[in-house]
Design an enzyme around this catalytic site. Structure first.
Site, PDB file in Angstrom:
ATOM      1  N   HIS A 454       0.828  -1.208   0.000  1.00 16.77           N
ATOM      2  CA  HIS A 454       0.000   0.000   0.000  1.00 16.77           C
ATOM      3  C   HIS A 454       0.866   1.263   0.000  1.00 16.77           C
ATOM      4  O   HIS A 454       0.658   2.186  -0.773  1.00 16.77           O
ATOM      5  CB  HIS A 454      -0.918  -0.018   1.231  1.00 16.77           C
ATOM      6  CG  HIS A 454      -1.689   1.229   1.399  1.00 16.77           C
ATOM      7  ND1 HIS A 454      -1.280   2.237   2.231  1.00 16.77           N
ATOM      8  CD2 HIS A 454      -2.809   1.670   0.787  1.00 16.77           C
ATOM      9  CE1 HIS A 454      -2.130   3.233   2.143  1.00 16.77           C
ATOM     10  NE2 HIS A 454      -3.078   2.914   1.279  1.00 16.77           N
ATOM     11  N   ARG A 560       4.751  41.299  -9.318  1.00 14.06           N
ATOM     12  CA  ARG A 560       4.028  42.023  -8.257  1.00 14.06           C
ATOM     13  C   ARG A 560       5.005  43.025  -7.649  1.00 14.06           C
ATOM     14  O   ARG A 560       5.819  42.666  -6.805  1.00 14.06           O
ATOM     15  CB  ARG A 560       3.538  41.058  -7.189  1.00 14.06           C
ATOM     16  CG  ARG A 560       2.432  40.107  -7.655  1.00 14.06           C
ATOM     17  CD  ARG A 560       2.063  39.177  -6.514  1.00 14.06           C
ATOM     18  NE  ARG A 560       0.812  38.481  -6.716  1.00 14.06           N
ATOM     19  CZ  ARG A 560       0.711  37.203  -7.083  1.00 14.06           C
ATOM     20  NH1 ARG A 560       1.802  36.491  -7.320  1.00 14.06           N
ATOM     21  NH2 ARG A 560      -0.471  36.634  -7.213  1.00 14.06           N
ATOM     22  N   GLY A 766      -6.958  38.082 -13.178  1.00 15.22           N
ATOM     23  CA  GLY A 766      -6.454  37.854 -11.822  1.00 15.22           C
ATOM     24  C   GLY A 766      -7.494  37.006 -11.114  1.00 15.22           C
ATOM     25  O   GLY A 766      -8.364  37.511 -10.405  1.00 15.22           O
ATOM     26  N   THR A 767      -7.390  35.707 -11.334  1.00 18.00           N
ATOM     27  CA  THR A 767      -8.473  34.837 -10.856  1.00 18.00           C
ATOM     28  C   THR A 767      -8.446  34.615  -9.347  1.00 18.00           C
ATOM     29  O   THR A 767      -9.393  34.062  -8.805  1.00 18.00           O
ATOM     30  CB  THR A 767      -8.437  33.486 -11.602  1.00 18.00           C
ATOM     31  OG1 THR A 767      -7.078  33.055 -11.665  1.00 18.00           O
ATOM     32  CG2 THR A 767      -9.000  33.625 -12.992  1.00 18.00           C
ATOM     33  N   CYS A 831      -3.139  35.176 -14.703  1.00 24.18           N
ATOM     34  CA  CYS A 831      -1.984  35.136 -13.810  1.00 24.18           C
ATOM     35  C   CYS A 831      -2.368  34.802 -12.381  1.00 24.18           C
ATOM     36  O   CYS A 831      -1.543  34.857 -11.482  1.00 24.18           O
ATOM     37  CB  CYS A 831      -1.176  36.424 -13.879  1.00 24.18           C
ATOM     38  SG  CYS A 831      -2.121  37.854 -13.329  1.00 24.18           S
TER      39      CYS A 831
HETATM   40  C1  PEP Z   1      -5.059  37.773  -8.735  1.00 19.56           C
HETATM   41  O1  PEP Z   1      -5.824  38.457  -8.055  1.00 19.56           O
HETATM   42  O2  PEP Z   1      -5.375  36.717  -9.303  1.00 19.56           O
HETATM   43  C2  PEP Z   1      -3.651  38.191  -8.903  1.00 19.56           C
HETATM   44  C3  PEP Z   1      -2.845  37.518  -9.685  1.00 19.56           C
HETATM   45  O3  PEP Z   1      -3.217  39.224  -8.150  1.00 19.56           O
HETATM   46  P1  PEP Z   1      -2.858  39.111  -6.592  1.00 19.56           P
HETATM   47  O4  PEP Z   1      -2.822  37.657  -6.251  1.00 19.56           O
HETATM   48  O5  PEP Z   1      -1.547  39.771  -6.426  1.00 19.56           O
HETATM   49  O6  PEP Z   1      -3.983  39.839  -5.956  1.00 19.56           O
END
Ligand code: PEP
Ligand code: MG
Length: 876
Positions: A454, A560, A766-767, A831
Site C-alpha cells: 500500500h 508584483r 487575476g483569478t 496570472c
Molecule cells: C489575482 O488576483 O489573481 C492576482 C494575480 O493578483 P494578486 O494575487 O496579487 O492579488
C-alpha cells in the site's frame, strides 16, 4: 428499462465511464480470450442511483443483479447458496479512474458454516476452506459492518503466539476453524446479531458497502487530490472466486509490465504462494519476486509473460495486473494502466514512442502534468550523497530525496507538518487510513511490504519518496522508537531517504535544485511543439525569473511590484511616502525608491532576454507597509520630523475593516498618482537602458493596472502612465514601445469588458481576486470553512486552486467575448494561481487565451497541460 448490470461478455474497454476501469478491462480481457473468472459489473450509474434513492438498491437494479447471478451460475456450473457446489464470489469496487486501496473489496462471499464444513470435507483441503471462511468474516465485518480490522488481527496474533508460529500460513485447519468461531463471536459482540449466513443477504450487504465506500473519507481526500468528480460513482464487480490459498500449488500476485518506479522495460512484480490477494498488497508477508515464479511453476510463468505482452501491445501502455493461480491454473483478475512515478512516466512515454507503439502526441497526453512537480523538487547533492554511508537499505519504492524529522503516526505527520516541520513518516506498514499523514510527509519508510504494498503504490501516486520493506529495523511503534544499524532513533531525529536506491541515511543530506534534461526535456520539447498557448511566469525577482526561464517560461505574466518595496531600506522610504503630508514630501520619498526599483526592472528584463515582461503596479493596501514595532515608529517619526503620536494617528487612519475590498490596486494610484508616476519612470528608464545594451532584443514592457472595475479608473491611471512614459521616451530620444493593460479581477471589469478593451492593450485575469469577489469569499479566510463545504458536498475542490469554470469561468468567457471584437489586438492571459493548475489551463485553452502565467516551478506543468489541452481540442 435501463440496463444497470453487464456480464463481462457484454462489455469492452470503451465502456470505462459506465463499467469503471476494472469492469471494462475485465470485459476487454474476456474479449481477448484471456483466462478471466467470469462475472458481472454493476454500473457506475447504479451507484449514483443508489445515492439518489437514499442509499437503497432499487428493485430494478436488484432484479438485474439476481438475473446476472443466474447467468453466472450457468457459466460456472456452480450455484449461489448451494451447499454441495457453491458459487463463491468476490465483490470489488472499480471507479472510472483507478483509486488504489481507497475503496473496499470482499472475497469468498457466499460461505457459511454449513457450506464450509461440506467444502472442507469434499475438497480434501480443510485448511483452505476454513482459511476462506475466516478471511470472509474478517473482510465482511470490516468492510460491510465497519467493525474494524484490529480486533480480528489481535485474535490472529494471539493464536499465532499460542501455536508458536509467526506466519498465518503456519496455522492449521483446526486453528483457523477456532479463529472463525472467535471472529463470529467478536462480530456478535460488536454488532449485536449473528454473522449472516444467507449468501443473498451477504451479497447485497457487500454491494452496498462498495457503493458506500465511494463516500468514505479517504476516497474523498483521494478524489480531491486527483481531480476525480464525486458524481462519477463507482462500479461494482462481482466475480467468481479463483483461490490462491488452496495450498502450495496455488498463489496470487501483482505485476507491472515495466518498472513503475524507473520505467525500465522489465517485468516487475511479486507473488505469494498459498495466499489471497490482500496478503500481497497489505505487506504483511514479504512476497517473492515475480521472476521466481519461473522456478516454482515454469508453465504458468510462461503463460503469464505471454499475457503481459498481449496486454501491453493491446493497451499500448504499461500494465498493472493482478492474477491468481488456483491449483496450477492461471486466472487474470485485473489489468489497468499502471500508476507510476513521474520519472517512470516520462521514460515509458519516450520508450513507447521509440518502440513505435505510440505517437509523440500520445506520449505528451499520457504524462500527468501534476506528477511533474516531484521532478522539480530538489534532489540529493551528488557529492554529499556519495560521501554519505547508508545506515540501511530497502526497496526504492518511490523515488525522490526526502530529509526530515522522524514521526511514527499519520496524525503526528499532519500535526508536525502543520507547524512547518519537514518530516519522514516511519511505519511498520501503512494502511489506507494513513493517507493524509503520508501526504504531509517528505518521505515514507516502512518496515514491511514490497514494491506493490500500500505504501509503495500510494506514495508513487502522490509522488512522495518511499522506501519500503526495511526488515532491518527493529520497530517499537508503541514507544515511538526503532533501532537500525545499532542506533536507537526517536521521534524528531533527522533521517534522509533516497527513494531511487532505497538507501536510508542518518541525519540530513544536502540537496540541489532539479533540472530539465533527458526524457523530461524530450517530453517538454514535444509539448512545446503541440501547444498553442504561451506559458509565462509570475516572478518578482531576477532569481525567480531566471529559474522560470530555465524551466521554459516565455515571459513574465505578473511581476508584483509591491514585493520590491519591502526589501532593505526601501521600506523606510516607502513609509515616509505613506506618512507624508504634502505631494512634495511624497515625491521626495518616492525619488529615493525610483533608482532601486529601476534597477530591479533592469535585472528582470535582463533575465527575460527580450521576452515580454508584465509589470503590475502597486496593489496591496497601504497599511501592510506601516511599521508595527515601537522602535520603527519612532525611527519614522524622527525622519519625518513628526511626533510618535502623529505617526500613530496616520497608521490608525489607514486601518480598514475589509482591506481586501479596500484602498488597494488602482485606487492607490487614484489617491497617490505620484506612485504610478514613479513606477512608470522606473519601468520605462529600465527598458530604455536594457534595450540600448541589447539591440537584438525587443524590450517591450507591459504595464498592468490592477483592480480596475470601471473604465474611468483605467483612463485616469493610464493618462498618468502615458504622459510620464512618453516624456521619458522623448527625453531619451528612444523609440521604445510599451503597452498599458489591466487585470480583470473585479467582476464589474468582466461585465464591462467591451468598454475596458477600448483603453487596454491587454487583459490578464487575476483569478485569485476574481474568485474572491465572485463568490464573496475572503481568499485569506476561506480555508476555515472549505472543509465543511467538502463534507457537505457543496464543493469538491478549492475554487482558489481549481478554477470555478461555471461561475468565474463564465465571467472570463464574457470578458473575452466582449473585449476581443472591440480591440482585435487585445491579448489575453491569466496570472491567478489557476494558471498552473492543469484543468484550469485546459479551460483557458478553450477560451482561446494567449497565455497562462504561473509560479516558476509550475511552468513545466503548465507547458504540458497546455499541450494536452491543444491535443484534446484537436481530437474533439
Ligand atoms: C489575482 O488576483 O489573481 C492576482 C494575480 O493578483 P494578486 O494575487 O496579487 O492579488
Ligand atoms: Mg489580484
Amino acid at each position: 428499462m435501463a440496463k444497470w448490470v453487464y456480464m463481462f461478455t457484454e462489455g469492452n474497454a470503451t465502456m470505462r465511464n459506465l463499467l469503471g476501469g476494472k469492469g471494462c478491462n475485465l470485459a476487454e480481457m474476456t474479449n481477448l480470450g484471456l483466462p478471466v473468472p467470469q462475472g458481472f459489473t454493476i454500473t457506475t450509474e447504479a451507484c449514483t442511483q443508489y445515492y439518489e434513492d437514499g442509499e437503497k438498491i432499487n428493485d430494478e437494479i436488484m432484479e438485474q443483479i439476481m438475473d446476472s447471478i443466474v447467468k453466472m451460475e450457468e457459466i460456472t456450473g456452480k450455484k449461489f447458496g448451494d451447499k454441495e457446489n457453491p458459487l463463491l464470489v468476490s465483490v470489488r469496487s472499480g471507479a472510472r479512474a483507478s483509486m488504489p486501496g481507497m475503496m473496499d473489496t470482499i472475497l469468498n462471499l457466499g460461505l457459511n458454516e454449513e457450506v464450509v464444513n461440506i467444502l472442507a470435507e469434499k475438497s480434501g483441503n480443510p485448511r483452505w476452506a476454513w482459511d476462506c471462511y475466516r478471511r470472509f468474516i474478517q473482510m465482511y465485518s470490516d468492510v460491510v459492518m465497519e467493525v474494524g480490522k484490529k480486533y480480528f488481527e489481535e485474535l490472529i496474533d494471539k493464536m499465532k503466539e499460542e501455536k508458536g508460529v509467526t506466519q498465518d500460513v503456519d496455522l492449521t485447519a483446526e486453528d483457523l476453524k477456532v479463529l472463525a468461531g472467535q471472529f463470529k463471536a467478536e462480530y456478535k459482540k460488536m454488532i449485536g446479531e449473528d454473522f449472516p449466513t444467507d449468501p443473498k443477504k451477504q451479497l447485497i450487504g457487500a454491494i452496498k458497502a462498495v457503493f458506500r465506500s465511494w463516500d468514505n473519507p479517504r476516497a474523498n481526500v483521494y478524489r480531491r487530490d486527483n481531480d476525480i468528480p464525486y458524481s462519477w460513482g463507482t462500479a461494482v464487480n462481482v466475480q467468481m472466486m479463483a483461490f490462491g490459498n488452496m495450498g502450495d500449488t496455488s498463489g496470487t500476485g501483482v505485476a507491472f509490465t515495466r518498472d513503475p518506479a524507473t520505467g525500465e522495460k522489465k517485468l516487475m512484480g511479486e507473488f505469494l504462494m498459498n495466499a489471497q490477494g490482500e496478503d500481497v498488497v497489505a505487506g504483511v508477508r514479504t512476497p517473492q519476486k515475480i521472476a521466481q515464479l519461473q522456478e516454482v511453476m515454469p508453465e504458468v510463468y510462461k503463460q503469464f509473460v505471454d499475457i503481459c505482452h498481449t496486454l501491453e501491445d493491446h493497451y499500448r501502455d504499461m500494465q498493472d495486473m493482478e492474477f491468481t493461480i488456483e491449483d496450477r491454473k492461471l486466472y487474470m483478475l485485473q489489468t489497468r494502466n499502471g500508476k507510476r512515478t513521474a520519472q517512470a512516466a516520462l521514460k515509458i512515454a519516450c520508450d513507447l514512442v521509440d518502440e513505435g507503439m505510440i505517437t509523440e502526441e500520445k506520449a505528451v497526453a499520457m504524462v500527468d502534468p501534476r506528477n511533474l512537480d516531484t521532478l522539480l523538487h530538489p534532489q540529493f547533492d551528488a557529492a554529499a550523497l556519495k560521501a554519505a554511508v547508508p545506515v540501511g537499505r530497502a526497496l526504492g519504492a518511490s523515488p525522490g530525496a526526502a530529509c526530515g524529522k522522524i514521526v511514527f503516526t499519520a496524525d503526528d505527520a499532519k500535526a508536525w507538518d502543520a507547524r512547518g516541520e519537514k518530516i519522514v513518516l516511519v511505519r511498520l506498514e501503512t494502511s489506507p487510513e494513513d493517507i493524509e499523514g503520508m501526504k504531509a510527509a517528505q518521505g515514507i519508510l516502512t518496515v514491511r511490504g514490497g514494491m506493490t504494498s500500500h505504501a509503495a503504490v500510494v506514495a508513487r501516486g502522490m509522488g512522495t519518496c518511499c522506501v519500503s520493506g526495511c526488515g532491518d529495523i527493529a520497530m517499537d511503534e508503541a514507544n515511538k522508537k526503532f533501532i537500525l544499524a545499532g542506533k536507537e532513533y526517536h521521534e524528531g531525529d533527522a533521517i534522509s531517504l533516497d527513494g531511487s536506491t532505497g538507501n536510508i541515511y542518518d541525519g540530513i543530506i544536502p540537496t540541489v535544485d532539479a533540472t530539465i534534461a533527458g526524457e523530461f526535456g524530450r517530453i517538454m520539447g514535444w509539448a512545446d511543439k503541440y501547444r498553442t498557448m504561451k506559458v509565462r511566469t509570475n516572478a518578482d525577482t531576477p532569481e525567480d525569473a531566471k529559474k522560470a526561464r530555465e524551466l521554459g517560461a516565455e515571459g513574465i505574466g505578473l511581476c508584483r511590484t509591491e514585493h520590491m518595496f519591502f526589501a532593505g531600506d526601501r521600506i523606510d522610504a516607502f513609509r515616509e511616502m505613506i506618512c507624508s503630508d504634502t505631494v512634495e514630501e511624497r515625491e521626495k520619498a518616492l525619488e529615493k525608491i525610483l533608482p532601486v526599483q529601476q534597477k530591479d526592472f533592469e535585472e528582470l528584463y535582463e533575465a527575460l532576454e527580450g521576452n515580454p515582461v508584465t509589470i503590475r503596479f502597486l496593489d496591496p493596501p497601504l497599511h501592510e507597509f506601516v511599521p508595527t514595532e515601537e522602535e520603527d515608529i519612532k525611527k519614522l517619526a524622527d525622519t519625518q520630523g513628526k511626533t510618535v503620536e502623529q505617526i500613530k494617528t496616520i497608521i490608525d487612519s489607514l486601518h480598514e475593516f475589509n482591506p481586501m475590498m479596500g484602498h488597494r490596486g488602482c485606487r492607490l494610484a487614484v489617491t497617490y498618482p505620484e506612485i504610478a508616476k514613479m513606477q512608470t519612470k522606473a519601468v520605462i528608464r529600465a527598458a530604455i537602458n536594457v534595450q540600448k545594451a541589447h539591440a537584438d532584443w525587443e524590450v517591450n514592457p507591459e504595464i498592468m493596472i490592477p483592480l480596475i472595475g470601471d473604465i474611468k479608473e483605467l483612463k485616469f491611471v493610464k493618462k498618468i502612465v502615458v504622459e510620464t512614459a512618453d516624456a521619458e521616451i522623448a527625453a531619451a530620444e528612444s523609440d521604445l514601445k510599451y503597452q498599458v493593460g489591466t487585470m480583470i479581477e473585479v467582476p464589474r471589469a468582466a461585465l464591462t469588458a467591451d468598454e475596458i478593451a477600448k483603453e487596454a492593450d491587454f487583459f490578464c485575469f487575476g483569478t485569485n481576486d476574481l474568485t474572491q469577489m465572485t463568490f464573496g469569499f475572503s481568499r485569506d479566510d476561506a480555508g476555515k470553512f472549505l472543509e465543511s463545504y467538502y463534507d457537505a458536498k457543496i464543493f469538491e475542490s478549492d475554487p482558489f486552486a481549481k478554477l470555478d469554470q461555471t461561475g468565474v469561468g463564465k465571467l472570463m468567457e464574457m470578458a473575452v467575448e466582449l473585449g476581443k471584437p472591440v480591440n482585435p489586438k487585445l491579448h489575453v492571459g491569466i496570472c491567478g494561481e489557476h494558471g498552473g493548475d492543469p484543468s484550469s489551463v485546459e479551460f483557458c485553452n478553450t477560451l482561446g487565451l494567449d497565455y497562462v502565467s504561473c509560479s516558476p516551478f509550475r511552468v513545466p506543468i503548465a507547458r504540458l497541460a497546455a499541450a494536452q489541452a491543444a491535443i484534446r481540442s484537436r481530437e474533439d
